[in-house]
Design a protein around this motif. Structure first.
Motif, PDB file in Angstrom:
ATOM      1  N   GLU A  12      14.719  -8.144   1.463  1.00 54.93           N
ATOM      2  CA  GLU A  12      14.943  -7.768   2.859  1.00 54.93           C
ATOM      3  C   GLU A  12      14.294  -6.433   3.207  1.00 54.93           C
ATOM      4  O   GLU A  12      14.123  -6.115   4.381  1.00 54.93           O
ATOM      5  CB  GLU A  12      16.445  -7.683   3.142  1.00 54.93           C
ATOM      6  CG  GLU A  12      17.157  -9.016   3.058  1.00 54.93           C
ATOM      7  CD  GLU A  12      18.663  -8.884   3.187  1.00 54.93           C
ATOM      8  OE1 GLU A  12      19.153  -7.765   3.448  1.00 54.93           O
ATOM      9  OE2 GLU A  12      19.356  -9.905   3.019  1.00 54.93           O
ATOM     10  N   HIS A  13      13.910  -5.673   2.211  1.00 59.51           N
ATOM     11  CA  HIS A  13      13.330  -4.339   2.412  1.00 59.51           C
ATOM     12  C   HIS A  13      11.811  -4.403   2.306  1.00 59.51           C
ATOM     13  O   HIS A  13      11.221  -3.987   1.308  1.00 59.51           O
ATOM     14  CB  HIS A  13      13.910  -3.353   1.394  1.00 59.51           C
ATOM     15  CG  HIS A  13      15.359  -3.081   1.603  1.00 59.51           C
ATOM     16  ND1 HIS A  13      15.799  -2.095   2.454  1.00 59.51           N
ATOM     17  CD2 HIS A  13      16.454  -3.676   1.098  1.00 59.51           C
ATOM     18  CE1 HIS A  13      17.125  -2.093   2.451  1.00 59.51           C
ATOM     19  NE2 HIS A  13      17.542  -3.055   1.645  1.00 59.51           N
ATOM     20  N   LYS A  14      11.205  -4.925   3.362  1.00 58.14           N
ATOM     21  CA  LYS A  14       9.752  -5.059   3.356  1.00 58.14           C
ATOM     22  C   LYS A  14       9.102  -4.533   4.631  1.00 58.14           C
ATOM     23  O   LYS A  14       7.956  -4.844   4.922  1.00 58.14           O
ATOM     24  CB  LYS A  14       9.346  -6.500   3.074  1.00 58.14           C
ATOM     25  CG  LYS A  14       9.946  -7.529   4.002  1.00 58.14           C
ATOM     26  CD  LYS A  14       9.619  -8.923   3.527  1.00 58.14           C
ATOM     27  CE  LYS A  14      10.337  -9.938   4.384  1.00 58.14           C
ATOM     28  NZ  LYS A  14      10.197 -11.286   3.888  1.00 58.14           N
ATOM     29  N   LYS A  18      13.305  -1.012   7.639  1.00 56.47           N
ATOM     30  CA  LYS A  18      14.368  -1.325   6.673  1.00 56.47           C
ATOM     31  C   LYS A  18      14.137  -0.644   5.334  1.00 56.47           C
ATOM     32  O   LYS A  18      15.012  -0.643   4.480  1.00 56.47           O
ATOM     33  CB  LYS A  18      14.452  -2.838   6.455  1.00 56.47           C
ATOM     34  CG  LYS A  18      15.053  -3.586   7.614  1.00 56.47           C
ATOM     35  CD  LYS A  18      15.383  -4.983   7.195  1.00 56.47           C
ATOM     36  CE  LYS A  18      16.266  -5.623   8.240  1.00 56.47           C
ATOM     37  NZ  LYS A  18      16.988  -6.769   7.716  1.00 56.47           N
ATOM     38  N   GLY A  19      12.943  -0.103   5.153  1.00 57.28           N
ATOM     39  CA  GLY A  19      12.561   0.516   3.890  1.00 57.28           C
ATOM     40  C   GLY A  19      11.649  -0.407   3.097  1.00 57.28           C
ATOM     41  O   GLY A  19      11.778  -1.620   3.179  1.00 57.28           O
ATOM     42  N   TYR A  21      10.868  -1.481  -0.454  1.00 59.05           N
ATOM     43  CA  TYR A  21      11.415  -1.459  -1.807  1.00 59.05           C
ATOM     44  C   TYR A  21      10.535  -2.296  -2.724  1.00 59.05           C
ATOM     45  O   TYR A  21      10.041  -3.358  -2.333  1.00 59.05           O
ATOM     46  CB  TYR A  21      12.828  -2.037  -1.847  1.00 59.05           C
ATOM     47  CG  TYR A  21      13.917  -1.151  -1.293  1.00 59.05           C
ATOM     48  CD1 TYR A  21      13.653  -0.042  -0.502  1.00 59.05           C
ATOM     49  CD2 TYR A  21      15.250  -1.437  -1.558  1.00 59.05           C
ATOM     50  CE1 TYR A  21      14.671   0.752   0.003  1.00 59.05           C
ATOM     51  CE2 TYR A  21      16.273  -0.651  -1.059  1.00 59.05           C
ATOM     52  CZ  TYR A  21      15.981   0.443  -0.280  1.00 59.05           C
ATOM     53  OH  TYR A  21      16.989   1.220   0.219  1.00 59.05           O
ATOM     54  N   ASP A  30      12.400   2.849  -3.732  1.00 61.64           N
ATOM     55  CA  ASP A  30      12.146   2.966  -2.293  1.00 61.64           C
ATOM     56  C   ASP A  30      10.891   3.823  -2.124  1.00 61.64           C
ATOM     57  O   ASP A  30      10.911   5.031  -2.332  1.00 61.64           O
ATOM     58  CB  ASP A  30      13.339   3.631  -1.602  1.00 61.64           C
ATOM     59  CG  ASP A  30      13.157   3.763  -0.091  1.00 61.64           C
ATOM     60  OD1 ASP A  30      12.041   3.504   0.415  1.00 61.64           O
ATOM     61  OD2 ASP A  30      14.133   4.140   0.572  1.00 61.64           O
ATOM     62  N   THR A  32       9.103   4.002   0.734  1.00 61.58           N
ATOM     63  CA  THR A  32       8.854   4.190   2.163  1.00 61.58           C
ATOM     64  C   THR A  32       8.221   5.544   2.463  1.00 61.58           C
ATOM     65  O   THR A  32       7.226   5.623   3.185  1.00 61.58           O
ATOM     66  CB  THR A  32      10.169   4.051   2.963  1.00 61.58           C
ATOM     67  OG1 THR A  32      10.839   2.866   2.559  1.00 61.58           O
ATOM     68  CG2 THR A  32       9.883   3.997   4.457  1.00 61.58           C
ATOM     69  N   GLY A  50       9.366  -5.648  -1.229  1.00 56.12           N
ATOM     70  CA  GLY A  50      10.431  -6.621  -1.421  1.00 56.12           C
ATOM     71  C   GLY A  50      10.251  -7.540  -2.612  1.00 56.12           C
ATOM     72  O   GLY A  50      11.029  -8.462  -2.807  1.00 56.12           O
TER      73      GLY A  50
END
Length: 84
Positions: A12-14, A18-19, A21, A30, A32, A50
């Protein structure tokens, strides 16, 4: 830093919102705030966002890179599922 993620949660962090990861050898990082500083450019980090990036990471980086930046970027680990 002791947070445990599922692979689905990492996926979900792509986005920068959302960051971004990455998974490297079971660690969740992370990246970002590292996008602009990455010598290879932000594009590759965004493309791998992600996902488990272990193979790609070790292809281009030595152990010293993870030792230098890992502590600052690591946010947790990936949950291990028991294989039955």
């Amino acid at each position: 830093m002791s947070k445990t993620f599922t692979k689905a949660e990492v996926a979900e962090h792509k986005t920068e919102e959302k960051g971004i990861y990455l998974i490297i050898d079971g660690g969740v990082y992370d990246v970002t705030n590292f996008l602009d500083d990455h010598p290879g450019g932000a594009k590759i980090l965004k493309r791998m966002a992600g996902k488990d990036s272990s193979k790609q990471f070790w292809k281009y980086h030595g152990k010293n890179v993870l030792e230098k930046y890992g502590g600052k970027l690591k946010v947790g680990t990936v949950e291990e599922k028991a294989k039955l």
